[in-house]
Design an enzyme around this catalytic site. Structure first.
Site, PDB file in Angstrom:
ATOM      1  N   ASP A  79      -1.372   0.100  -2.259  1.00 45.88           N
ATOM      2  CA  ASP A  79      -0.465  -1.060  -1.452  1.00 45.88           C
ATOM      3  C   ASP A  79       0.369  -0.618  -0.415  1.00 45.88           C
ATOM      4  OD1 ASP A  79       0.223  -4.276  -1.777  1.00 45.88           O
ATOM      5  OD2 ASP A  79       1.919  -3.247  -1.007  1.00 45.88           O
ATOM      6  N   GLU A  81       2.727  -0.024   2.736  1.00 52.65           N
ATOM      7  CA  GLU A  81       3.979  -0.656   3.685  1.00 52.65           C
ATOM      8  C   GLU A  81       3.914  -0.100   5.041  1.00 52.65           C
ATOM      9  OE1 GLU A  81       5.305  -3.472   2.684  1.00 52.65           O
ATOM     10  OE2 GLU A  81       4.573  -3.193   0.598  1.00 52.65           O
ATOM     11  N   ASP A 178      -5.338  -3.851   3.710  1.00 48.10           N
ATOM     12  CA  ASP A 178      -5.013  -2.286   3.554  1.00 48.10           C
ATOM     13  C   ASP A 178      -5.918  -1.526   3.955  1.00 48.10           C
ATOM     14  OD1 ASP A 178      -2.202  -2.151   1.525  1.00 48.10           O
ATOM     15  OD2 ASP A 178      -3.340  -3.922   1.210  1.00 48.10           O
ATOM     16  N   HIS A 236       7.326  -6.585  -1.640  1.00 49.42           N
ATOM     17  CA  HIS A 236       7.001  -5.665  -0.503  1.00 49.42           C
ATOM     18  C   HIS A 236       7.372  -4.148  -0.512  1.00 49.42           C
ATOM     19  CE1 HIS A 236       5.597  -9.394   1.722  1.00 49.42           C
ATOM     20  NE2 HIS A 236       6.570  -9.951   1.701  1.00 49.42           N
ATOM     21  N   ASP A 241       4.746  -3.401  -5.952  1.00 47.33           N
ATOM     22  CA  ASP A 241       3.592  -4.254  -5.599  1.00 47.33           C
ATOM     23  C   ASP A 241       2.358  -3.411  -6.420  1.00 47.33           C
ATOM     24  OD1 ASP A 241       4.975  -5.972  -4.055  1.00 47.33           O
ATOM     25  OD2 ASP A 241       3.892  -5.407  -2.140  1.00 47.33           O
TER      26      ASP A 241
END
Length: 266
Positions: A79, A81, A178, A236, A241
């Site tokens: 995941d 960011e 992603d 987030h 996550d």
């Protein structure tokens, strides 16, 4: 034990012993209810296990709570960011790169890869980005570039035995963004190749909708709510996550769901 008579343990036996014949379940039911009188008994699991073994079950409580085998040896939960603002900045750049290696047999986390990445096009994080992700400037300053992080991912994959052709693994993400948009888009911008193992994945939202019959419009929050799971960490945060994704996958697997690739071949 939630029921004073102990008979609530029957549900557990039904779940874990799906392959046992009906007469064995009847004997198990009699055994459990005779072992758990009114009141909460400590150590009931080990007692039940020993009693079942003495009756010829030959299975521990752990074995009885097993679930159908998955198609993959390992799931690689990921995941990202990325840099962001309102209105959105372009190009976006990955600033957190976490991966959890989930054992496909036990659905437990075996290893973690986690690095922060220094953005180069927009090196200064916006207040919106920090508020959303919890990532502050000091967490990305001086960190490796995306190219360096991708090299370290490859080293980690090799160390974990994930590059062995006989080992089946697949990435899992919450959505397609992603690996369909973010990583290939930034790699194209920087002139970097995308490793083949990033080109197929499982979108957890799709898997959840197949298993539960409803689309999780709010992503992880809806999935946790639908499965009565507590949300882990802060939304987030990439690594948090990933932990939520792993927890949701484990819960679905225990319910008998078999995960399949959802992305189309590149």
């Amino acid at each position: 034990v939630s029921d004073a008579s102990g008979c609530s343990m029957i549900a557990l036996l039904h779940t874990g012993a799906a392959k046992l014949s009906q007469n064995l379940l009847t004997r198990a039911r009699h055994t459990v209810c005779s072992l758990l009188p009114a009141g909460v008994l400590k150590g009931y699991s080990s007692i039940v296990s020993r009693k079942l073994a003495s009756h010829g079950f030959g299975a521990s409580m752990a074995a009885m709570s097993s679930f159908p085998p998955q198609r993959y040896h390992y799931f690689l939960v990921l995941d990202f960011e990325a840099t962001c603002d309102k209105p959105q900045i372009h190009p976006q750049e990955i600033i957190e790169f976490p991966i959890l290696k989930l054992n496909g047999r036990t659905m437990e986390i075996e290893s973690t890869f986690h690095m922060y990445v220094q953005p180069v096009v927009h090196p200064q994080l916006t207040p919106f980005c920090t508020e959303l992700t919890g990532i502050i400037q000091g967490m990305v300053d001086g960190q490796p570039s995306l190219q360096q992080v991708l090299e370290r991912v490859d080293e980690w994959m090799a160390k974990e035995g994930l590059l062995d052709p006989s080992v089946k693994s697949i990435f899992v993400t919450c959505g397609d963004w992603d690996l369909k948009v973010m990583l290939p888009g930034q790699c194209q911008y920087l002139g970097l190749p995308v490793a083949d193992y990033f080109k197929q994945w499982i979108n957890l939202k799709k898997a959840y909708s197949f298993a539960m019959g409803s689309w999780p419009k709010n992503g992880l929050l809806d999935m946790n709510k639908g499965l009565n799971l507590q949300h882990i960490g802060r939304p987030h945060s990439g690594i948090d996550d990933c932990k939520n994704i792993a927890n949701i996958m484990k819960t679905l697997a225990h319910r008998g769901f078999i995960f399949k690739q959802t992305s189309k071949p590149f």
